[in-house]
Design a protein around this motif. Structure first.
Motif, mmCIF file in Angstrom:
data_model
loop_
_atom_site.group_PDB
_atom_site.id
_atom_site.type_symbol
_atom_site.label_atom_id
_atom_site.label_comp_id
_atom_site.label_asym_id
_atom_site.label_seq_id
_atom_site.Cartn_x
_atom_site.Cartn_y
_atom_site.Cartn_z
ATOM 1 N N SER A 24 0.835 -1.201 0.000
ATOM 2 C CA SER A 24 0.000 0.000 0.000
ATOM 3 C C SER A 24 0.872 1.253 0.000
ATOM 4 O O SER A 24 0.489 2.303 -0.547
ATOM 5 N N ALA A 77 -9.977 6.480 8.124
ATOM 6 C CA ALA A 77 -9.132 5.288 8.250
ATOM 7 C C ALA A 77 -9.089 4.808 9.687
ATOM 8 O O ALA A 77 -9.157 3.597 9.956
ATOM 9 N N ILE A 80 -12.393 3.014 10.540
ATOM 10 C CA ILE A 80 -12.469 1.680 9.928
ATOM 11 C C ILE A 80 -11.518 0.717 10.626
ATOM 12 O O ILE A 80 -11.863 -0.447 10.893
ATOM 13 N N MET A 88 -8.842 -4.408 6.956
ATOM 14 C CA MET A 88 -9.894 -3.837 6.125
ATOM 15 C C MET A 88 -9.565 -2.392 5.735
ATOM 16 O O MET A 88 -9.817 -1.971 4.606
ATOM 17 N N ALA A 89 -9.000 -1.640 6.665
ATOM 18 C CA ALA A 89 -8.638 -0.252 6.364
ATOM 19 C C ALA A 89 -7.572 -0.191 5.278
ATOM 20 O O ALA A 89 -7.641 0.646 4.367
ATOM 21 N N SER A 92 -9.010 -1.029 1.937
ATOM 22 C CA SER A 92 -9.768 0.132 1.445
ATOM 23 C C SER A 92 -8.867 1.115 0.718
ATOM 24 O O SER A 92 -9.258 1.722 -0.284
ATOM 25 N N SER A 93 -7.632 1.268 1.214
ATOM 26 C CA SER A 93 -6.696 2.168 0.531
ATOM 27 C C SER A 93 -6.371 1.648 -0.863
ATOM 28 O O SER A 93 -6.277 2.424 -1.819
ATOM 29 N N VAL A 95 -8.304 -0.112 -2.819
ATOM 30 C CA VAL A 95 -9.460 0.145 -3.681
ATOM 31 C C VAL A 95 -9.465 1.599 -4.149
ATOM 32 O O VAL A 95 -9.722 1.896 -5.326
ATOM 33 N N GLN A 96 -9.153 2.518 -3.241
ATOM 34 C CA GLN A 96 -9.120 3.937 -3.607
ATOM 35 C C GLN A 96 -8.031 4.235 -4.637
ATOM 36 O O GLN A 96 -8.250 4.995 -5.587
ATOM 37 N N ALA A 123 -6.339 7.878 -0.082
ATOM 38 C CA ALA A 123 -5.732 6.546 0.024
ATOM 39 C C ALA A 123 -4.383 6.622 0.730
ATOM 40 O O ALA A 123 -4.032 5.740 1.528
ATOM 41 N N PHE A 126 -4.979 6.807 4.374
ATOM 42 C CA PHE A 126 -5.252 5.460 4.891
ATOM 43 C C PHE A 126 -3.945 4.678 5.051
ATOM 44 O O PHE A 126 -3.687 4.084 6.104
ATOM 45 N N CYS A 186 -4.228 -5.716 -3.189
ATOM 46 C CA CYS A 186 -5.503 -6.192 -2.630
ATOM 47 C C CYS A 186 -5.592 -7.717 -2.663
ATOM 48 O O CYS A 186 -6.054 -8.345 -1.700
#
Length: 473
Positions: A24, A77, A80, A88-89, A92-93, A95-96, A123, A126, A186
């Motif tokens: 990430s 962030a 979450i 999960m947080a 999510s980054s 996905v963004q 992102a 996050f 991911c």
């Protein structure tokens, strides 16, 4: 030697989880370096997806709106991460980041690019907010510094990827290639466990046991001491949940906040973000004989090497020495770079030839970025995780992160305006003054945390006089 090899194999899963979590941060590096090759493409309609060339103000927003997004990301962030987990947080980054690259590849207006850049910033908020937390909670105390330093290595790897690919492919091809990074993150990170700390905090002790077994490669019977320590730490944190006011009431908390905020502000005032965001543009201005795209790759490669040196040696040499080396090296490099640009302004009127100094811009930026990566890059974020008690850490990290990205937005947005107003030479000399202040700040106020437990760090912070020298091994 063979004993250390066995220990590494038994702990390999914590390394794997930390490396995949830091994908990430590779995405973060891609986002931070994105403007370097893209600004040149958007400036030429032949290579741009846009129908017009963006104005200077629009270019300023394209570079700086990332910081505004990074301001917006951490609060969500944090929610979450607390409610649904660190894993999960972080997902999510990813996905963004992926959505941002889809926006870029389909962009036909500056507005759509700005939306994508803002989403990238969220992102980043996050990723930078949660990755250190995740890594800290899965790492053993002996590996905390090394695995925490992977953050800077990952940022530089992302930048190097952009610097190496961006100048040689089309705008659209670049977005497709970079889109693959968050997708890979991911897919790969979804196979990693949640942290034992999160499970314990939510009363899921069986899940916490399985997570710790996976990360350590041992049965829970052999990990009772560590599991008990995690349980006590988390339960104490929940029982003594702090309020925002307590961050400013306790002497240790105030001092930690002063040190961490000071380091992060001086990190941003060093000019690192403009240099990384506009590396190719800066080299185009120097008129150096080295091609801008080649110089960018050199800079990116040096950043990776310097960051890896820190990972391998930080737990041996300590935080203060690297911060002092880092600020001193950046100051010298910025003085040299500013001097080159000053001589460039005098060349026409005085007839000075700069042919013999053609190497200076590349050398200066190599020294500057490598100095940043061995100290102020990774350690500024590592100190946040080390200096604050668990029950106050979320408040403290939010304040420091907001301050960081607020200063970053100011520096990025006004970089071009200040360049035009005071000249490139004075701009870099101003950054040099800030790094000199960073050296003095580190020497006077920053304590050494190498090899120290949280109670020991808190005891140091509770000293009424600044710790100038700490020889603790």
């Amino acid at each position: 030697m063979w004993i250390s090899g066995i220990a590494f194999l038994r702990n390999k899963c914590q390394y794997l989880a930390a490396i995949l979590a830091n994908l990430s941060i590779v995405c973060t590096g891609c986002a931070m370096g994105w403007t370097s090759p893209v600004e040149s493409k958007l400036s030429h309609l032949k290579h741009s997806p846009l129908s017009t060339v963006p104005s200077d103000t629009e270019f300023s927003w394209i570079g700086s709106i990332l910081a505004l997004g990074s301001l917006a990301g951490p609060p969500l962030a944090g929610y979450i991460a607390h409610r649904f987990g660190r894993k999960m947080a972080l997902l999510s980054s990813g996905v963004q980041f992926a959505i941002a690259f889809i926006l870029f590849v389909t962009a036909r207006t500056v507005a759509q690019i700005l939306v994508g850049r803002f989403l990238q910033g969220c992102a980043i908020g996050f990723a930078l907010g949660i990755t250190p937390l995740y890594v800290c909670e899965i790492a053993t105390a002996q590996r905390r510094g090394a695995l925490g330093s992977l953050l800077q290595v990952s940022i530089t790897l992302g930048m190097l990827m952009v610097y190496s690919i961006g100048p040689y492919v089309s705008y659209a091809a670049m977005q497709y290639i970079l889109f693959a990074v968050p997708v890979l993150f991911c897919i790969a990170f979804s196979q990693m466990p949640e942290t034992p700390h999160y499970y314990v905090a939510h009363g899921r002790y069986a899940d916490a046991s399985r997570s710790l077994e996976y990360l350590r490669g041992e049965s829970i019977e052999e990990l009772q001491d560590e599991f008990g320590s995690i349980q006590r730490s988390v339960e104490d944190s929940i029982r003594n949940r702090a309020t925002l006011g307590e961050l400013f009431r306790g002497h240790a908390n105030r001092r930690a906040l002063f040190i961490c905020t000071g380091i992060i502000v001086l990190q941003q005032l060093s000019g690192i973000n403009p240099v990384q965001f506009y590396t190719q543009t800066i080299f185009e201005k120097t008129g150096s004989s080295v091609k801008p795209e080649v110089a960018s790759i050199i800079i990116g490669s040096v950043q990776v090497v310097a960051s890896m040196i820190t990972v391998l040696t930080l737990d041996k040499l300590g935080r203060r020495p690297y911060l002092l080396i880092s600020s001193g090296g950046m100051c010298c490099a910025l003085v040299a770079l500013g001097t080159y640009f000053y001589l460039e302004t005098q060349r026409v009127s005085s007839g000075i030839s700069l042919d013999r100094l053609a190497f200076l811009p590349v050398l200066s930026l190599v020294v500057f970025t490598s100095s940043f990566c061995v100290g102020f890059g990774p350690i500024a974020w590592l100190l946040i995780g080390e200096m604050f008690a668990p029950n106050i850490k979320s408040f403290a990290s939010s304040i420091v992160s907001i301050t960081c990205w607020g200063v970053a937005f100011f520096v990025l947005f006004y970089f071009s305006s200040l360049d035009a107003a005071i000249g490139t030479h004075w701009l870099f000399w101003t950054f040099a003054i800030c790094t000199a202040v960073a050296f003095l700040f580190t020497y006077l106020f920053v304590i050494e945390t190498k090899g120290m437990s949280l109670p020991e760090i808190q005891a140091q912070l509770n000293e009424t006089a600044p710790v100038i020298i700490n020889d603790k091994a």
